[in-house]
Motif scaffolding. Structure first.
Motif, PDB file in Angstrom:
ATOM      1  N   ARG A   1       0.885  -1.208   0.002  1.00  0.00           N
ATOM      2  CA  ARG A   1      -0.101   0.075  -0.046  1.00  0.00           C
ATOM      3  C   ARG A   1       1.046   1.244  -0.019  1.00  0.00           C
ATOM      4  O   ARG A   1       1.396   1.633   0.986  1.00  0.00           O
ATOM      5  CB  ARG A   1      -1.043   0.090   1.355  1.00  0.00           C
ATOM      6  CG  ARG A   1      -1.889   0.647   1.074  1.00  0.00           C
ATOM      7  CD  ARG A   1      -3.018   0.960   2.382  1.00  0.00           C
ATOM      8  NE  ARG A   1      -3.832  -0.371   2.382  1.00  0.00           N
ATOM      9  CZ  ARG A   1      -3.844  -1.177   3.452  1.00  0.00           C
ATOM     10  NH1 ARG A   1      -2.974  -0.759   4.312  1.00  0.00           N
ATOM     11  NH2 ARG A   1      -4.760  -2.280   3.251  1.00  0.00           N
ATOM     12  N   SER A   2       0.948   1.882  -1.230  1.00  0.00           N
ATOM     13  CA  SER A   2       2.293   2.651  -1.364  1.00  0.00           C
ATOM     14  C   SER A   2       2.138   3.356  -2.680  1.00  0.00           C
ATOM     15  O   SER A   2       1.192   3.273  -3.493  1.00  0.00           O
ATOM     16  CB  SER A   2       3.688   2.090  -1.284  1.00  0.00           C
ATOM     17  OG  SER A   2       3.800   1.345  -2.584  1.00  0.00           O
ATOM     18  N   LEU A   3       2.919   4.547  -2.765  1.00  0.00           N
ATOM     19  CA  LEU A   3       2.889   5.385  -3.903  1.00  0.00           C
ATOM     20  C   LEU A   3       4.349   5.457  -4.716  1.00  0.00           C
ATOM     21  O   LEU A   3       5.278   5.612  -3.912  1.00  0.00           O
ATOM     22  CB  LEU A   3       2.617   6.877  -3.371  1.00  0.00           C
ATOM     23  CG  LEU A   3       2.240   7.813  -4.672  1.00  0.00           C
ATOM     24  CD1 LEU A   3       1.047   7.855  -5.418  1.00  0.00           C
ATOM     25  CD2 LEU A   3       2.357   9.277  -4.189  1.00  0.00           C
ATOM     26  N   ASP A   4       3.951   5.274  -6.114  1.00  0.00           N
ATOM     27  CA  ASP A   4       5.550   5.184  -6.649  1.00  0.00           C
ATOM     28  C   ASP A   4       5.684   6.296  -7.584  1.00  0.00           C
ATOM     29  O   ASP A   4       4.709   6.611  -8.067  1.00  0.00           O
ATOM     30  CB  ASP A   4       5.694   3.724  -7.417  1.00  0.00           C
ATOM     31  CG  ASP A   4       5.623   2.607  -6.525  1.00  0.00           C
ATOM     32  OD1 ASP A   4       6.150   2.512  -5.596  1.00  0.00           O
ATOM     33  OD2 ASP A   4       5.341   1.572  -7.071  1.00  0.00           O
ATOM     34  N   LEU A   5       6.775   6.716  -7.918  1.00  0.00           N
ATOM     35  CA  LEU A   5       6.903   8.022  -8.872  1.00  0.00           C
ATOM     36  C   LEU A   5       7.974   7.489  -9.960  1.00  0.00           C
ATOM     37  O   LEU A   5       8.920   6.988  -9.563  1.00  0.00           O
ATOM     38  CB  LEU A   5       7.603   9.293  -8.068  1.00  0.00           C
ATOM     39  CG  LEU A   5       6.538   9.838  -7.267  1.00  0.00           C
ATOM     40  CD1 LEU A   5       6.913  10.971  -6.580  1.00  0.00           C
ATOM     41  CD2 LEU A   5       4.841  10.020  -7.735  1.00  0.00           C
ATOM     42  N   GLY A   6       7.684   7.882 -11.200  1.00  0.00           N
ATOM     43  CA  GLY A   6       8.622   7.628 -12.239  1.00  0.00           C
ATOM     44  C   GLY A   6       8.626   8.741 -13.252  1.00  0.00           C
ATOM     45  O   GLY A   6       7.783   9.311 -13.337  1.00  0.00           O
ATOM     46  N   ALA A   7       9.711   8.279 -14.280  1.00  0.00           N
ATOM     47  CA  ALA A   7       9.819   9.216 -15.665  1.00  0.00           C
ATOM     48  C   ALA A   7      10.357   8.264 -16.571  1.00  0.00           C
ATOM     49  O   ALA A   7      11.009   7.071 -16.418  1.00  0.00           O
ATOM     50  CB  ALA A   7      10.716  10.298 -15.073  1.00  0.00           C
ATOM     51  N   SER A   8       9.712   8.838 -17.625  1.00  0.00           N
ATOM     52  CA  SER A   8      10.051   7.772 -19.005  1.00  0.00           C
ATOM     53  C   SER A   8      10.603   8.705 -20.005  1.00  0.00           C
ATOM     54  O   SER A   8       9.966  10.002 -20.121  1.00  0.00           O
ATOM     55  CB  SER A   8       9.094   6.736 -19.266  1.00  0.00           C
ATOM     56  OG  SER A   8       8.213   7.445 -19.589  1.00  0.00           O
ATOM     57  N   ALA A   9      10.977   8.270 -21.173  1.00  0.00           N
ATOM     58  CA  ALA A   9      11.309   8.772 -22.442  1.00  0.00           C
ATOM     59  C   ALA A   9      11.343   7.665 -23.627  1.00  0.00           C
ATOM     60  O   ALA A   9      12.111   6.738 -23.033  1.00  0.00           O
ATOM     61  CB  ALA A   9      12.546   9.939 -22.252  1.00  0.00           C
ATOM     62  N   ALA A  10      10.770   8.020 -24.834  1.00  0.00           N
ATOM     63  CA  ALA A  10      11.086   7.178 -25.915  1.00  0.00           C
ATOM     64  C   ALA A  10      11.333   7.912 -27.104  1.00  0.00           C
ATOM     65  O   ALA A  10      10.626   8.930 -27.214  1.00  0.00           O
ATOM     66  CB  ALA A  10       9.742   6.437 -26.047  1.00  0.00           C
TER      67      ALA A  10
END
Length: 416
Positions: free
Chosen positions: A257-266
């Motif tokens: 029970r948590s919050l994840d943060l992310g970033a991506s590029a393509a």
């Protein structure tokens, strides 16, 4: 740090090749591709593998679209993955002196030495068997010509994988393949434990437990993905498509029970072949920070605070009559290990050594993950996709995975 350096090396080489291809193919691209479908990037359903731990974490599905959709679109992905990981226990001594002594021995020979020391340790247990059926629903919401919000809900069902509901991923077909084509007779001792069983059990080093039984349906979380598609003249000149993404994952299961943060590029490079066909090479990368906010999670699925992922795809697309198209693509996906590789030296694995692969339930958690997917899509307004995913490192998490997906347009006001 070692994972980060490896990830950067793997990511930068294809980037250089991509731009080199852009320069060398200028003479081919003077006649621009006019078809909307051909300029809209690779078509890829959600092919993230159904790892028993990864299902509970907000992993990033890289975006290979070339632009936001004209209208709201609904994507439904159904997957089937065979997982086979016999039970392995891991012991971590609490006495630093004992731990240092065990490090003098190879990990697969520590069990006999471990028995001679006082039983003062932390322990974990992990096993997984069954066919995991995944159900992912993704809604793409266009905000403008360059901004899109995609909302994804993931869920899964653990089954025994009996016919006819698991045609390619059931135990009998896999063992038939091993016996008659490649691998030998029962190379993973699956028959020794019994076919068509379903159970996932995990106890972490702190004593927290997870158990998923046959027929149990789980909704691990929902994810919000904001994508920006760049329209720079430089990109258009070289027939390149580029997007960046921000990701917020809300893990809702009692286990995580948590919050994840992310970033991506393509980024993608497209080359026209004849009048209606095209080749596309796509490259994507992402970073995910786990448990930015943690609300009393009941299991620790990963000791690594960050996930690094890298993905490449090569696609051939043929434009058909009446706006329809057909494509076939080959995809390679790489993900950093679930646990810190350095931590493995602290552990003593113990399991039933029926086959040489007895340790995979534990050791694969400390290895980088990689898999190959073959993808084919067909359609126009409604787009159907099929994929076959295989892990050639033989981690069995999962062994083989198949899927079918459909993208359905929802008729709201179009973006001009």
């Amino acid at each position: 740090m070692r994972n980060l350096i490896t990830y950067m090396r793997l990511f930068l080489l294809p980037v250089m090749l991509l731009f080199a291809g852009s320069i060398n193919s200028q003479s081919i691209l003077n006649d621009s591709i006019s078809s909307t479908n051909q300029l809209n990037g690779c078509y890829k359903p959600n092919i993230l593998v159904s790892h028993p731990f990864g299902l509970f974490i907000s992993r990033i599905n890289h975006n290979f679209n070339g632009a936001p959709p004209k209208v709201i679109k609904l994507n439904i992905d159904l997957g089937s993955a065979n997982v086979w990981l016999p039970e392995v226990k891991a012991y971590r001594p609490k006495d630093p002196a004992v731990m240092e002594h065990l490090k003098l021995f190879p990990w697969h020979k520590r069990d006999s030495v471990f028995q001679a020391f006082p039983q003062n340790y932390d322990s974990s247990v992990f096993s997984a068997d069954g066919v995991i059926k995944t159900f992912d629903i993704n809604v793409r919401l266009p905000f403008s010509k360059s901004i899109e919000l995609a909302v994804n809900m993931r869920s899964f069902l653990l089954t025994q994988g009996e016919m006819p509901f698991s045609i390619l991923t059931n135990d009998e077909l896999i063992e038939f393949f091993h016996s008659k084509i490649a691998g030998g007779e029962d190379p993973f001792a699956r028959k020794s434990y019994g076919l068509n069983k379903a159970n996932i059990y995990y106890q972490d080093l702190k004593g927290n437990t997870l158990q998923i039984k046959n027929g149990q349906f789980v909704i691990p979380g929902i994810q919000f993905n904001l994508f920006h598609y760049l329209k720079w003249n430089f990109l258009r000149k070289h027939q390149l498509l580029f997007n960046s993404g921000l990701h917020i994952g809300c893990n809702t299961s009692v286990y995580n029970r948590s919050l994840d943060l992310g970033a991506s590029a393509a980024i993608q490079k497209q080359i026209k072949i004849r009048k209606k066909n095209a080749l596309t090479f796509a490259l994507a990368g992402s970073i995910l920070k786990q448990k930015v906010i943690d609300i009393n999670s009941q299991a620790a699925f990963s000791s690594s605070p960050y996930f690094f992922a890298y993905e490449t795809m090569f696609e051939y697309r043929k434009q058909l009559e009446k706006g329809k198209f057909w494509q076939i693509g080959l995809n390679f996906y790489y993900q950093s290990a679930y646990n810190n590789e350095e931590d493995f030296d602290q552990l003593t694995p113990i399991g039933n050594r029926i086959s040489p692969h007895w340790h995979l339930a534990l050791t694969h958690l400390y290895r980088n993950n990689q898999n190959w997917s073959l993808i084919s899509s067909y359609g126009n307004k409604w787009i159907w996709s099929f994929y076959l995913n295989e892990d050639f490192k033989v981690n069995n998490a999962p062994d083989i995975q198949t899927g079918i997906a459909v993208e359905i347009p929802i008729s709201f006001k179009k973006i001009n």
